[in-house]
Structure formats: C-alpha cells, structure tokens
Design an enzyme around this catalytic site. Structure first.
Site, mmCIF file in Angstrom:
data_model
loop_
_atom_site.group_PDB
_atom_site.id
_atom_site.type_symbol
_atom_site.label_atom_id
_atom_site.label_comp_id
_atom_site.label_asym_id
_atom_site.label_seq_id
_atom_site.Cartn_x
_atom_site.Cartn_y
_atom_site.Cartn_z
ATOM 1 N N SER A 1 0.827 -1.194 0.000
ATOM 2 C CA SER A 1 0.000 0.000 0.000
ATOM 3 C C SER A 1 0.873 1.259 0.000
ATOM 4 C CB SER A 1 -0.944 -0.043 1.206
ATOM 5 O OG SER A 1 -1.949 0.927 1.101
ATOM 6 N N SER A 2 0.876 2.051 1.075
ATOM 7 C CA SER A 2 1.758 3.216 1.126
ATOM 8 C C SER A 2 3.208 2.799 0.920
ATOM 9 C CB SER A 2 1.609 3.916 2.477
ATOM 10 O OG SER A 2 2.466 5.034 2.571
#
Length: 450
Positions: free
Chosen positions: A172-173
């Site tokens: 994700s991030s």
C-alpha cells in the site's frame, strides 16, 4: 490503507480438585513424581538443545540524514554472513516497522536465506509515507526517501552488506514508496516488489496534501513514455542500469484501485526498455495471473501478478517468498539477475590521495578506464572510514556524505574513453581516522588501486 489480521481463541478450564479422601490418588502420585522428574529432564534438554536464535528486531536511532524523522528498525538474522544482501520492507498506512516485521514473512525468510531486513516507520499523521510532495519525488530532494536511503547506507557501513544486492518491497503506502525509491535511487536498489501500489509520481500533489484521489481511484491514465519520463525526471542525467520491478494487485482493491496495476506495468516496461507485450503468461496459483515482460525467466525485467477477487489485503501467505525469488534471494549463494550490464572486471583503476589536517581532509580520486570500451554513466562506489563525512566535492555528485558513498559523474565527464582518466575529489571532516577506503567498484565490478 491497512493490512491487519485478527485471530480469536478460547480456553476451557478443567477441574483439578483432588478426591475428597485422606489417601493420595494414583493421579496425585503421578503428579508428584512428575514434579520431581520434569525439572531434571528440562535441565538435561537445556544442556543438549541448540541455543535459540539470538536475532531480534532492534531500533537504530542515529543513522544519518533523516529530514522527516523516520524511525528505523533492523533485523539481522543469525544466518547473515559476509557481505549480506539487504531488503528494505516498507509498511502500509497506520502501520509501523515493527508491525510489518511481525505481520509479514520477510523476517522468517531472512532467517532462511541470510539477508538483512530494514523496517522504516513513518511518523507523520496516519503513518503514511510521503510519496506526493515535490521533495519526495526527486533524488535527494528531502523527505522520506532520503531517510530510507540513509538507512541503507548505515547497514552497508555497519555490517559490510553487498551494495550490489539491495532490494525494496512494501504494501500500500509502502508499495507506493517502493515505486518512488526505484525511481529516485536506481543506482542503490537492484529490484523492487510493490504490493498494491501506484506508479512513481502518480500521487504527486502541490497543495501540501498527502492524498491524491484521482490516482487512488485509478483515473490517472498516461502513456508508457509519459510514466517513464516521470521516473527519469527523478534523477536527471542518469544513464546506468535500472532496477527490475515486480507488481502485485487485487482486482477488487477499493483503496488503490486496480487500474493502477496496469499503469505500473506501463511505467516500468518503458523505463526498462522492454515490450509491453508479455513474454509469457501463466497461473502459478489458483486465481493468480502472472505476466512477464522482457523475457520469460524467473527474474524478468518486469513481472506482474494479478490476484482475482482480492481487495486491499496483500501480501497474503506465500507471496513474500515469491518476491524473494524474484529478487534472487532464495539462495545462500549471491546471484547477478542482470548479467552483462556491468563493466568488465578489472576495467578500472583508482588512485586515491589524502591531505589531512586537524579535523579535516581533502581526497583526490583518479579514475582510469583500463578496459577496451567506454565507461558510460559511471558511478564509483566506496565506503569511507568511520568518522569521515564529506562536506563538499567536485567532479562528481556524492551521496550520501558518509558510510557507503556513491560518486556519480557529471554531464561533462560521465563518459570515460578507453585509456582515459577523470579526476574528482572532495573535502571532508574526520574524527581522527584519515585512512582511505578499502575498495572501489564501478557498476559493481572491482577496480584495481594504485
């Protein structure tokens, strides 16, 4: 953008009350006997059992330039030998380095294969990494990528890790940061694996916000060359080898939507100069579609895995080992996944002269091409002795200022003809040690000295 798992458990209590009698039951006698014997057995087992692993996750509080105050946790397995590889494992929003350590399989794979794992932790609101500011999207521009680069340099200086085997992965991030790091530091990272990410610069903003809804929703659609140009703009003038890329995405991802998967493929096939048409397509596991670009090998330039019916929950069990295999780390024997791009061994010679005083020194470096072909876009790597920090330099860009340093040629001297020489140098502070680096490499190949 979280990636959590939860387990439930229950405990059933069983009565241990002795029978209501003055005599000891057979069970009570057995319990008493075991109470005498078990301590002796335990002592014998401790005497002959192998010692438990001493490796633990530890925090490093001073590791170099860190403009955004990231935290660094480090896992060095007992199996790490000389010149180990390094994997940077980057967490999701709301997460942390320790959470990614305990919630993924990378540490257990490090135990098996002997590589070191760096776990950065974001410290801004929401614990997301900066992948959107102008500072984050260019080499040495500031913000989180600079701090992560410093973590890698710290490990190289402290543990003598192999600068030619540095990799990054994230969810994700952290997957977005994987894309950013490969673009900003192509001379540092050999390959990356992004679980549920977006292309480099897709999340770019100019209003100070860390969230780009258009990118998250998968509505940013650019041509492969436009995506590739954004990566190339992160490190203008760089002409060396580019890191390989593996991308993963679930088709039902509602946080960073699935179209970003294809945009990543567009970007990295263009950056690596390979066809957008897959060289092979297969299904290594039910529900997975894997495509490889550039060649059909296990370490193709670009590999993409689409996971049918899955949302924003990657990596799941077994996926980390696929990433490790893509890196070539699933062996205790180092491999070169990109042969033929480095200069011929012995094709360079380095002269190094030091003039020192009190707490400062000047180093003059002479790089000679002793091969038969030009050294183009050269980068000279060396490790400064402890206590030395570069304050200024000439003839090259130096990054970072201490530890494992890479000097990259400038536009006017980035090509060295056969038999030709370039001279560069720097000024540095020192804390008493004015010695020279022990070795030098160009493109991962050792140079002779003298």
């Amino acid at each position: 953008m979280t990636n959590r798992s939860m387990t439930d458990g229950s405990t059933t209590k069983r009565s241990t009350r002795a029978p209501a009698t003055g005599r000891r039951s057979p069970r009570a006698l057995l319990t008493a006997l075991l109470g005498c014997v078990l301590p002796l057995v335990s002592a014998l087992l401790l005497a002959v059992a192998p010692p438990a692993s001493a490796a633990t996750l530890t925090e490093v509080t001073s590791f170099g330039s860190n403009p955004s105050n990231l935290r660094m946790h480090l896992y060095v397995p007992d199996s790490a030998g000389a010149r180990p590889a390094v994997l940077v494992a980057v967490h999701y929003c709301t997460g942390s380095g320790p959470a990614f350590y305990s919630g993924t399989e990378f540490a257990s794979l490090a135990d098996r294969y002997g590589f070191i794992v760096v776990y950065p932790s974001a410290t801004r609101s929401g614990n997301c990494f900066d992948v959107s500011s102008p500072q984050a999207l260019k080499r040495d521009g500031g913000s989180d990528p600079v701090g992560i680069r410093s973590m890698v340099s710290y490990v190289q200086q402290r543990y003598g890790s192999d600068p030619g085997r540095v990799y990054v992965t994230g969810a994700s991030s952290g997957a977005m940061m994987t894309n950013v790091l490969l673009g900003n530091y192509p001379d540092v990272f050999k390959a990356g694996a992004a679980f549920m990410g977006v292309p480099h610069s897709c999340f770019a903003t100019t209003d100070g916000s860390g969230w780009n809804s258009a990118c998250a929703n998968g509505t940013v659609d650019r041509t492969p060359q436009q995506w590739g140009d954004l990566v190339r703009a992160a490190y203008p003038g760089y002409s060396g080898a580019r890191p390989r890329m593996q991308v993963w995405h679930g088709t039902e991802d509602a946080t960073l939507r699935y179209p970003n998967f294809n945009e990543e493929i567009d970007q990295w096939t263009d950056v690596l100069g390979v066809s957008r048409t897959p060289a092979s397509t297969d299904s290594p596991q039910s529900g997975w579609t894997r495509t490889r670009y550039g060649n059909s090998g296990a370490q193709a330039p670009v590999e993409a895995i689409s996971v049918q019916g899955v949302g924003h929950t990657l990596p799941t069990a077994g996926m980390a080992s696929r990433a490790i295999a893509f890196f070539g780390l699933d062996s205790t024997t180092p491999t070169d996944p990109d042969p033929g791009t480095d200069p011929t061994p012995g094709s360079c010679r380095v002269g190094y002269a030091v003039s020192a005083w009190n707490t400062g020194l000047t180093a003059t470096i002479t790089l000679t091409n002793t091969g038969s072909t030009p050294l183009t876009g050269w980068s000279l790597a060396f490790t400064l002795p402890a206590g030395q920090t570069i304050t200024s330099g000439w003839g090259a860009n130096y990054s970072p200022g201490s530890g494992a340093v890479t000097a990259t040629g400038l536009a006017y001297n980035s090509t060295v003809a056969p038999g030709a020489t370039v001279q560069i140098g720097f000024q540095a502070t020192h804390s008493g040690n004015t010695g020279k680096p022990a070795a030098f490499t160009v493109g991962g190949s050792a140079c002779s000295t003298g």
